[in-house]
Design a protein around this motif. Structure first.
Motif, PDB file in Angstrom:
ATOM      1  N   THR A 170       0.643 -14.031  -8.542  1.00  0.00           N
ATOM      2  CA  THR A 170       0.721 -12.728  -7.884  1.00  0.00           C
ATOM      3  C   THR A 170      -0.539 -11.916  -8.135  1.00  0.00           C
ATOM      4  N   GLU A 171      -0.970 -11.859  -9.396  1.00  0.00           N
ATOM      5  CA  GLU A 171      -2.165 -11.086  -9.730  1.00  0.00           C
ATOM      6  C   GLU A 171      -3.423 -11.721  -9.141  1.00  0.00           C
ATOM      7  N   LEU A 172      -3.463 -13.052  -9.088  1.00  0.00           N
ATOM      8  CA  LEU A 172      -4.611 -13.731  -8.493  1.00  0.00           C
ATOM      9  C   LEU A 172      -4.707 -13.399  -7.006  1.00  0.00           C
ATOM     10  N   ALA A 173      -3.561 -13.387  -6.323  1.00  0.00           N
ATOM     11  CA  ALA A 173      -3.557 -13.044  -4.899  1.00  0.00           C
ATOM     12  C   ALA A 173      -4.047 -11.614  -4.685  1.00  0.00           C
ATOM     13  N   GLU A 174      -3.612 -10.692  -5.565  1.00  0.00           N
ATOM     14  CA  GLU A 174      -4.070  -9.300  -5.473  1.00  0.00           C
ATOM     15  C   GLU A 174      -5.587  -9.216  -5.681  1.00  0.00           C
ATOM     16  N   ALA A 175      -6.090  -9.972  -6.655  1.00  0.00           N
ATOM     17  CA  ALA A 175      -7.529  -9.952  -6.942  1.00  0.00           C
ATOM     18  C   ALA A 175      -8.328 -10.509  -5.763  1.00  0.00           C
ATOM     19  N   GLU A 176      -7.823 -11.570  -5.145  1.00  0.00           N
ATOM     20  CA  GLU A 176      -8.520 -12.154  -3.997  1.00  0.00           C
ATOM     21  C   GLU A 176      -8.516 -11.195  -2.807  1.00  0.00           C
ATOM     22  N   ASP A 177      -7.407 -10.460  -2.639  1.00  0.00           N
ATOM     23  CA  ASP A 177      -7.361  -9.448  -1.579  1.00  0.00           C
ATOM     24  C   ASP A 177      -8.414  -8.370  -1.815  1.00  0.00           C
ATOM     25  N   GLU A 178      -8.555  -7.963  -3.084  1.00  0.00           N
ATOM     26  CA  GLU A 178      -9.543  -6.931  -3.413  1.00  0.00           C
ATOM     27  C   GLU A 178     -10.964  -7.447  -3.192  1.00  0.00           C
ATOM     28  N   LEU A 179     -11.186  -8.731  -3.465  1.00  0.00           N
ATOM     29  CA  LEU A 179     -12.507  -9.321  -3.210  1.00  0.00           C
ATOM     30  C   LEU A 179     -12.857  -9.283  -1.727  1.00  0.00           C
ATOM     31  N   LYS A 180     -11.865  -9.574  -0.888  1.00  0.00           N
ATOM     32  CA  LYS A 180     -12.112  -9.593   0.558  1.00  0.00           C
ATOM     33  C   LYS A 180     -12.420  -8.198   1.084  1.00  0.00           C
ATOM     34  N   THR A 181     -11.659  -7.207   0.586  1.00  0.00           N
ATOM     35  CA  THR A 181     -11.837  -5.828   1.053  1.00  0.00           C
ATOM     36  C   THR A 181     -11.839  -4.886  -0.141  1.00  0.00           C
ATOM     37  N   PRO A 182     -12.954  -4.801  -0.858  1.00  0.00           N
ATOM     38  CA  PRO A 182     -13.004  -3.904  -2.023  1.00  0.00           C
ATOM     39  C   PRO A 182     -12.935  -2.443  -1.592  1.00  0.00           C
ATOM     40  N   HIS A 183     -12.045  -1.671  -2.249  1.00  0.00           N
ATOM     41  CA  HIS A 183     -11.877  -0.264  -1.886  1.00  0.00           C
ATOM     42  C   HIS A 183     -12.889   0.615  -2.623  1.00  0.00           C
ATOM     43  N   THR A 184     -12.833   0.576  -3.943  1.00  0.00           N
ATOM     44  CA  THR A 184     -13.764   1.342  -4.775  1.00  0.00           C
ATOM     45  C   THR A 184     -14.075   0.508  -6.009  1.00  0.00           C
ATOM     46  N   GLN A 185     -15.056   0.950  -6.786  1.00  0.00           N
ATOM     47  CA  GLN A 185     -15.345   0.245  -8.030  1.00  0.00           C
ATOM     48  C   GLN A 185     -14.136   0.311  -8.961  1.00  0.00           C
ATOM     49  N   ALA A 186     -13.410   1.413  -8.885  1.00  0.00           N
ATOM     50  CA  ALA A 186     -12.237   1.575  -9.746  1.00  0.00           C
ATOM     51  C   ALA A 186     -11.150   0.550  -9.407  1.00  0.00           C
ATOM     52  N   THR A 187     -10.897   0.320  -8.118  1.00  0.00           N
ATOM     53  CA  THR A 187      -9.862  -0.644  -7.744  1.00  0.00           C
ATOM     54  C   THR A 187     -10.302  -2.073  -8.075  1.00  0.00           C
ATOM     55  N   VAL A 188     -11.602  -2.329  -7.990  1.00  0.00           N
ATOM     56  CA  VAL A 188     -12.127  -3.637  -8.394  1.00  0.00           C
ATOM     57  C   VAL A 188     -11.915  -3.838  -9.894  1.00  0.00           C
ATOM     58  N   ASN A 189     -12.234  -2.808 -10.679  1.00  0.00           N
ATOM     59  CA  ASN A 189     -12.054  -2.901 -12.129  1.00  0.00           C
ATOM     60  C   ASN A 189     -10.585  -3.095 -12.497  1.00  0.00           C
ATOM     61  N   GLU A 190      -9.712  -2.447 -11.742  1.00  0.00           N
ATOM     62  CA  GLU A 190      -8.278  -2.608 -11.986  1.00  0.00           C
ATOM     63  C   GLU A 190      -7.851  -4.053 -11.726  1.00  0.00           C
TER      64      GLU A 190
END
Length: 579
Positions: free
Chosen positions: A421-441
């Protein structure tokens, strides 16, 4: 006399159940004679109904249910007032909304699934090599008692005896499902037609058990002194209004005293502006420590009071209400996250920037209100003037790449499901990064999921008193040469004298077999016998414990250059020792 009392209770229970099936709201007994004009129950209220008389901020020109089309830092539409919270994610933490909130999944066909709580079980499955294993299956139990299977947005349910599948459209968090209310007796039948009501002696339940967070099933017992009680008033148009909540000393739960938060077991941290922004908030406070799990599982909502630069907490400038998922959240191992989002429900007073002194109050089922004080500096407040931000995903890419190298078969099904689940969330963030904060999260959550992975115990060939001569040397006599033969284990039967007799089908060209045993189907299997003849197709395991269940599986082996090349495991068969 005692027997008659029990029978009367049974008759009453049957009558109540029948009334509910017919859509009739049964009569709730008053707490005492002084309260005979009111019925005391739990009711599900939406966010607007809950906050309407709590004297919280609402932007000028807005209604309590006003929404906003402006997305926050996460791309979510949480900047409205006290409207419904909607999520499209199919991966992350949907079950946490069911602890204390009225939560609904909607599919692409327009069907709605009202969630009561979530559960899961380990079921038998085959791995990539066709070997027996287990996998975690997650279910949502609905308010009508039925159950759906949920797997990353795919819904499996039964309708008229037929199994069907659907695709999730979105997920709504509408309000709080267990608000203690007092309703006039004369209005009670009408109230029950318009609200989901839980009466005394009925079950209240919610959540999903994982690490610090625990699902619960308790019994309702609302009184005039239940903490957080709201009085419902019927309006001229037939709608209801709800008064400000009252402070009380009763828990609202049968046989449970009101809980208080142990300050020695709670750690309060005002997070950095970057951390706040990961949740779309402008300020964030985390609660961690040994006691956060139970508080988080019972948390219904949170109030923030702002005092600006007044360190004496005398002159309050503003009060803000919040919504779960939009402002507040909790994690199975990373604490409770409390935030405020700049929105129609939260704008800072003119001339202030959010720095200074705050009081935060957590309202939780069965708890005394928990209020604590924090001070925020400029480092804790998200600025409105950040300018164009460059987002660096290099570190997130590294963590994702490392995560993808992990092998599913090496870890338990339950811990791997959370990791996926967390890996899928991380891959989604990689595809469409919102902010540096969401990437760090995303980095922090994925690293935490990797840390929480639990290794499976590999089958090892350990000696037993019965077979130590052969087995002690097996490890040194094995080779990694591929041997794909698989044994068919036909039967395992209990015979007199606490014995288990195994029979299997002969494997062509096999030089022998190794028999493995465990006391749990998915437990640690130990080799209990090495058979050095390929023609032997039976084995009797002796001196077993009466009343215990044993699980067996077998491998064939072939000698290659003087060493044993082991084949594949047979299917597992079990036997309970009865004689």
């Amino acid at each position: 006399m005692k027997k008659r009392t029990i029978n009367m209770k049974k008759s009453l229970a049957i009558a109540v159940a029948a009334a509910m099936m017919l859509g009739i709201c049964p009569t709730a007994a008053p707490v005492n004679a002084a309260d005979s004009d009111y019925k005391y129950v739990y009711a599900s209220l939406d966010w607007a109904e809950y906050w309407q008389n709590e004297n919280v901020y609402l932007a000028s020109g807005s209604t309590l249910k006003s929404s906003s089309e402006e997305a926050d830092a996460r791309g979510e539409y949480d900047k409205g007032a006290f409207d419904v919270v909607t999520r499209a994610t199919k991966n992350h933490g949907l079950h946490r909304g069911s602890f204390q909130c009225d939560a609904v999944i909607r599919d692409t066909d327009g069907k709605a699934y009202e969630i009561s709580y979530w559960t899961s079980e380990e079921v038998s499955a085959k791995d990539e090599n066709g070997q027996d294993t287990t996998k975690k299956v997650v279910y949502a139990v609905l308010t009508d008692g039925s159950k759906i299977q949920f797997d990353k947005g795919t819904i499996t349910y039964t309708e008229n005896g037929e199994t069907k599948t659907a695709t999730m459209e979105d997920y709504e968090v509408k309000g709080i499902k267990y608000v203690p209310v007092a309703v006039k007796t004369e209005d009670y039948a009408d109230f029950c037609k318009k609200y989901s009501v839980t009466e005394d002696a009925s079950a209240i339940e919610g959540g999903y058990t994982e690490k610090a967070l625990k699902a619960y099933t308790k019994t309702a017992e609302v009184t005039a002194d239940t903490n957080g009680l709201k009085v419902a008033t019927k309006n001229a148009d037939g709608t209801y209004s709800f008064a400000a909540r009252k402070t009380g000393s009763n828990s609202g739960i049968k046989n449970e005293a009101q809980k208080t938060v142990d300050e020695t077991k709670i750690v309060k941290t005002v997070r950095s502006a970057d951390d706040a922004e990961t949740y779309g908030a402008f300020i964030r406070v985390d609660l961690t420590g040994d006691a956060y799990g139970d508080l988080g599982a019972n948390m219904q909502t949170v109030r923030w009071d702002y005092y600006g630069n007044d360190s004496t907490y005398t002159n309050k400038l503003a009060t803000y209400g919040t919504k779960f998922a939009a402002d507040n959240w909790m994690h199975k191992s990373m604490g409770v996250q409390l935030g405020l989002t700049k929105s129609l429900r939260c704008q800072l007073p003119e001339g202030t920037d959010g720095t200074g002194y705050w009081k935060v109050t957590v309202y939780a089922l069965g708890y005394q209100d928990y209020t604590f004080e924090v001070q925020a500096t400029s480092e804790n407040i998200v600025s409105d003037n950040k300018g164009d931000e460059k987002v660096d995903t290099t570190e997130l890419q590294k963590v994702v790449d490392e995560a993808k190298k992990l092998v599913k078969a090496d870890y338990t099904a339950s811990s791997w499901a959370s990791f996926e689940t967390e890996l899928a969330e991380a891959e989604d963030e990689l595809k469409t990064p919102h902010t540096q904060a969401t990437v760090n999260e995303a980095i922090a959550h994925l690293q935490n999921a990797i840390k929480d992975l639990v290794k499976v115990q590999k089958e090892t060939e350990t000696k037993t008193p019965e077979t130590k001569t052969d087995i002690n040397n097996d490890k040194n006599n094995q080779t990694q040469t591929a041997y794909k033969a698989k044994v068919k284990l036909n039967s395992v039967k209990n015979t007199k004298g606490r014995k288990a007799v195994l029979k299997w089908k002969k494997v062509k060209n096999a030089d022998g077999y190794v028999v493995y045993r465990a006391t749990k189907k998915n437990g640690k299997y130990a080799a209990v016998k090495t058979i050095n003849k390929g023609k032997t197709v039976t084995f009797t395991n002796k001196k077993l414990k009466k009343g215990k269940t044993y699980y067996y599986k077998i491998k064939a082996y072939k000698k290659v250059n003087g060493k044993k090349a082991l084949g594949q495991f047979s299917a597992v068969k079990s036997v309970k020792i009865k004689k």
